[in-house]
Design a protein around this motif. Structure first.
Motif, short mmCIF file in Angstrom:
data_model
loop_
_atom_site.label_atom_id
_atom_site.label_comp_id
_atom_site.label_asym_id
_atom_site.label_seq_id
_atom_site.Cartn_x
_atom_site.Cartn_y
_atom_site.Cartn_z
N LEU A 1 35.57 44.23 29.51
CA LEU A 1 35.00 44.67 28.24
C LEU A 1 33.67 43.96 28.02
N GLN A 2 32.88 44.54 27.14
CA GLN A 2 31.57 44.00 26.80
C GLN A 2 31.39 44.15 25.29
N ILE A 3 30.56 43.29 24.70
CA ILE A 3 30.32 43.34 23.27
C ILE A 3 28.84 43.60 23.01
N TYR B 1 26.46 47.85 8.30
CA TYR B 1 27.26 46.63 8.19
C TYR B 1 27.16 45.87 9.51
N PRO B 2 27.48 44.57 9.51
CA PRO B 2 27.61 43.87 10.78
C PRO B 2 28.70 44.54 11.62
N ILE B 3 28.37 44.87 12.85
CA ILE B 3 29.31 45.58 13.74
C ILE B 3 29.28 44.94 15.11
N LEU B 4 30.46 44.71 15.66
CA LEU B 4 30.60 44.33 17.06
C LEU B 4 31.18 45.55 17.76
N HIS B 5 30.43 46.06 18.72
CA HIS B 5 30.83 47.26 19.45
C HIS B 5 31.47 46.82 20.76
N LEU B 6 32.74 47.14 20.92
CA LEU B 6 33.50 46.77 22.11
C LEU B 6 33.47 47.95 23.07
#
Length: 186
Positions: A110-112, A138-143
């Motif tokens: 996986l990658q962020i 919004y703050p988002i971390l995309h996995l």
């Protein structure tokens, strides 16, 4: 822990609007349309209010994505409407997020990727239009799954040029054009 309560409807709507108008509509990520159309994107809205909560929810979402069938969930947007409002705190979080990925032995699987309302690339001014390539409501971390990225890159041979092409797209659009584009319905 991320939930899907009715109170999250405006958050989800704003995130989906950003995805369909900016990311897909401006083709900032040529790989996003496919997973969107196939409903393979998980939207996880975190209730976290501090770094500990953010990392706890991130760990749960990394585990969920790693164990999910890619045909059902190919990618996850972890949305933090109550945490990481300050971009410097968000940047600090990225360090811990990458460390968590390594500790979970998911590096290479996986990658962020990261998006934030005040996203600012190194060497730019806060108001530079190029920063808008990574600005989200919004703050988002995309996995993302590494295997999906590899397939997408194979299908899109000029993937390395995406970053530069996106910046040029936003320069042509300008601030007024961006605001007008984002005000339009999907």
């Amino acid at each position: 822990m991320p939930t899907s309560a009715d109170s999250h409807d405006p958050i989800l709507a704003a995130t989906r609007h950003w995805l369909t108008r900016a990311v897909i509509g401006l083709n900032l990520c040529p790989f996003a349309k496919s997973v969107h159309v196939k409903n393979q994107i998980r939207y996880a809205i975190s209730e976290a209010t501090d770094m500990e909560g953010v990392l706890t929810d991130l760990e749960a979402e990394l585990n969920a994505l790693a164990s999910a069938d890619p045909e059902q969930i190919d990618t996850t947007l972890v949305i933090f409407p109550h945490a990481l409002a300050d971009f410097l705190d968000f940047n600090d979080c990225l360090f811990f997020a990458d460390r968590l990925l390594k500790q979970m032995r998911l590096e290479g699987t996986l990658q962020i990727a990261s998006f934030h309302p005040q996203y600012q690339f190194e060497g730019t001014e806060p108001d530079d239009i190029e920063n808008y390539t990574n600005r989200a409501p919004y703050p988002i971390l995309h996995l993302l799954r590494e295997s999906s990225i590899e397939r997408a890159v194979d299908a899109f041979p000029d993937a390395a040029d995406i970053y530069e092409r996106n910046q040029e797209t936003l320069r042509r659009l300008g601030h007024d054009g961006w605001r007008e584009w984002m005000l339009k319905p999907e």
